[in-house]
Design a protein around this motif. Structure first.
Motif, PDB file in Angstrom:
ATOM      1  N   ALA A 240       0.824  -1.213   0.000  1.00 34.85           N
ATOM      2  CA  ALA A 240       0.000   0.000   0.000  1.00 34.85           C
ATOM      3  C   ALA A 240       0.855   1.258   0.000  1.00 34.85           C
ATOM      4  O   ALA A 240       0.502   2.257  -0.639  1.00 34.85           O
ATOM      5  CB  ALA A 240      -0.928  -0.016   1.206  1.00 34.85           C
ATOM      6  N   ALA A 259      -5.125  -2.850   6.078  1.00 36.22           N
ATOM      7  CA  ALA A 259      -4.293  -3.831   5.382  1.00 36.22           C
ATOM      8  C   ALA A 259      -4.703  -5.252   5.753  1.00 36.22           C
ATOM      9  O   ALA A 259      -4.734  -6.153   4.900  1.00 36.22           O
ATOM     10  CB  ALA A 259      -2.822  -3.591   5.715  1.00 36.22           C
ATOM     11  N   SER A 262      -7.799  -6.081   4.002  1.00 37.74           N
ATOM     12  CA  SER A 262      -7.497  -6.262   2.586  1.00 37.74           C
ATOM     13  C   SER A 262      -7.049  -7.690   2.295  1.00 37.74           C
ATOM     14  O   SER A 262      -7.491  -8.309   1.316  1.00 37.74           O
ATOM     15  CB  SER A 262      -6.415  -5.265   2.158  1.00 37.74           C
ATOM     16  OG  SER A 262      -6.006  -5.492   0.824  1.00 37.74           O
ATOM     17  N   LEU A 298      -9.638   0.191   1.595  1.00 35.86           N
ATOM     18  CA  LEU A 298      -8.319  -0.082   1.020  1.00 35.86           C
ATOM     19  C   LEU A 298      -8.340  -1.366   0.193  1.00 35.86           C
ATOM     20  O   LEU A 298      -7.945  -1.391  -0.979  1.00 35.86           O
ATOM     21  CB  LEU A 298      -7.268  -0.173   2.130  1.00 35.86           C
ATOM     22  CG  LEU A 298      -5.873  -0.654   1.701  1.00 35.86           C
ATOM     23  CD1 LEU A 298      -5.274   0.267   0.654  1.00 35.86           C
ATOM     24  CD2 LEU A 298      -4.958  -0.789   2.915  1.00 35.86           C
ATOM     25  N   LEU A 302      -8.073  -2.040  -3.986  1.00 29.92           N
ATOM     26  CA  LEU A 302      -7.069  -2.909  -4.609  1.00 29.92           C
ATOM     27  C   LEU A 302      -7.738  -3.983  -5.458  1.00 29.92           C
ATOM     28  O   LEU A 302      -7.278  -4.289  -6.566  1.00 29.92           O
ATOM     29  CB  LEU A 302      -6.197  -3.544  -3.534  1.00 29.92           C
ATOM     30  CG  LEU A 302      -5.243  -2.605  -2.790  1.00 29.92           C
ATOM     31  CD1 LEU A 302      -4.561  -3.341  -1.638  1.00 29.92           C
ATOM     32  CD2 LEU A 302      -4.196  -2.029  -3.742  1.00 29.92           C
TER      33      LEU A 302
END
Length: 480
Positions: A240, A259, A262, A298, A302
């Motif tokens: 990231a 994160a 994610s 996030l 992605l």
């Protein structure tokens, strides 16, 4: 095949094209040089299709109805996304009718003569017949109409780039149809309370577009979040930091949590083999489910950049619109109206994630938010504007009889001042008064979310609508 690389784009299934060329066999003994010439043209057309990054199922050259029936059986078994019939010269409708009838796929007829025009001074009947693909086209059209078979056609010559541009449009549309027909669409959580416009019956999606809607619970994600290791979280944070500029407002613990979620989202998508995801969960008082839902932006961004569109607020129809735009090469970010700027003649639109990072005008920003407006939780959000230049917005509307409609408008993203609140905001000039455009867009049947993608795509969308048997409504400067 899923990749463990969070930056690697997920490669979609190749569009499968069934190709059959033909001509009337009665000509071959009369004009011995004709068949080899036509077969050479057929080989060249097959090569051009392969250059379009398609899987080509070429069943060869047919000369009569019996060979047409044999080709039809081969293409029926091949499960093609588009059937292409190349009319190299005159041929009877009975030769292609079984191919069109049995395949169940959309049909494209090609009339591509060898060159721009005949050499009238030197041509005899045999040479002329190589240019006679236009002759059977009305016959095919009439027979298909009477038999209830939809078709579309492209006329030109073998190396005619204008014709191949049009053919490419149908190939892209067939790829979109295939993505929807074979797609698995995740619907995670529950409806945002009170949003009557975004409610979608999953059965209608399968009925009208094909594919499967997988109903997921927030615990499907929570359990996977709990299984993420510290090393996996650290690796995702490193990725990231390469992709985003981190604003000073980002709190390290919130970044770490985003994160972690994610990584878990990647596993959720892999485990359920999802092609899209729409999600929302309200939560309560900072409990785990609320934190999981708030930490998704996030990871969802992605995923979207990799070709797995993710939309917030349980917006299934918008995740599908984002998939359409992505497969057309335009990206597609989750978007809604934000404000109108009558001084600069632009409409400001965007959303607090998720965003399609591939269409950002610059390196995207990760901003920390103490509150998500209208939602519970806090964390990090993605901020950027879409690449400046031509864009298209696409919504999947639903009408009072339950049918879906594609709704699109072309504009231009222009530079100028933007909010800095963790949203993907863009200034779009639609070539008309922002207020009049907003009224026309709102009256079109669109919901309050849609996909914003790059490039002017309405010609491609017209082909998509044709293959999906959907209405396409275009809102533009003329405010249709």
């Amino acid at each position: 095949m899923w990749s463990t690389d969070p930056l690697a784009r997920v490669e979609p299934r190749k569009t499968r094209i069934g190709l059959v060329a033909g001509g009337l066999g009665a000509y071959w003994p009369q004009f011995p040089d004709l068949l080899p010439q036509l077969q050479a043209s057929a080989r060249r057309v097959s090569e051009r299709f392969a250059d379009l990054d398609c899987e080509v199922i070429d069943v060869g050259f047919i000369s009569d109805a019996q060979e047409g029936a044999a080709a039809a059986e081969k293409l029926r078994l091949a499960d093609c996304d588009l059937i292409v019939g190349f009319l190299t010269t005159y041929m009877t409708a009975s030769m292609l009718f079984p191919v069109a009838q049995r395949s169940g796929a959309p049909v494209l007829l090609l009339n591509l003569q060898p060159t721009e025009s005949m050499d009238h001074a030197s041509f005899d009947t045999g040479a002329w017949l190589a240019y006679c693909g236009a002759c059977p086209l009305p016959e095919m059209a009439n027979a298909f109409e009477r038999c209830g078979i939809d078709f579309r056609s492209v006329s030109g010559y073998v190396e005619d780039e204008r014709a191949w541009d049009r053919i490419g449009r149908w190939i892209r549309a067939a790829g979109v149809r295939a993505a929807l027909r074979h797609g698995r669409h995740g619907l995670l959580g529950h409806l945002y309370p009170g949003m009557m416009d975004v409610i979608t019956d999953p059965t209608l999606v399968s009925a009208q577009l094909g594919g499967h809607v997988e109903i997921l619970e927030i615990d499907d994600l929570r359990v996977r979040v709990e299984q993420v290791t510290e090393a996996e979280t650290a690796a995702r944070m490193k990725v990231a930091r390469e992709i985003f500029t981190l604003d000073d407002s980002v709190i390290e613990d919130d970044f770490r949590w985003g994160a972690t979620v994610s990584v878990a989202l990647d596993r959720l998508v892999e485990d359920f083999q999802l092609d899209t995801l729409a999600y929302y969960h309200r939560g309560l008082a900072g409990e785990t489910h609320e934190r999981v839902a708030a930490g998704m932006i996030l990871g969802a961004s992605l995923l979207t950049a990799r070709g797995i569109p993710a939309a917030g607020e349980y917006e299934l129809r918008t995740s599908l619109a984002m998939l359409v735009m992505d497969r057309l090469g335009g990206g597609g970010s989750f978007t809604e109206l934000q404000a109108l700027n009558f001084r600069d003649n632009v409409v400001e639109m965007g959303h607090d994630g998720p965003a399609h990072l591939a269409i950002s005008s610059a390196k995207p920003l990760l901003r920390g938010l103490g509150v998500y407006h209208g939602k519970r939780g806090w964390g990090v959000s993605v901020e950027f504007d879409v690449k400046h230049g031509p864009v298209t917005i696409l919504g999947l509307g639903q009408l009072r009889d339950g049918t879906f409609r594609l709704i699109a408008s072309e504009g231009t993203v222009v530079p100028g001042p933007l909010l800095q609140i963790g949203n993907t905001t863009s200034r779009v000039d639609f070539g008309c008064d922002p207020g009049e455009w907003t009224d026309a867009w709102s009256a079109s049947g669109v919901a309050h979310h849609w996909a914003l993608g790059t490039g002017h795509q309405t010609k491609n969308l017209a082909a998509v609508a044709d293959l999906l048997h959907l209405d396409l409504k275009i809102v533009g400067p003329e405010l249709r």
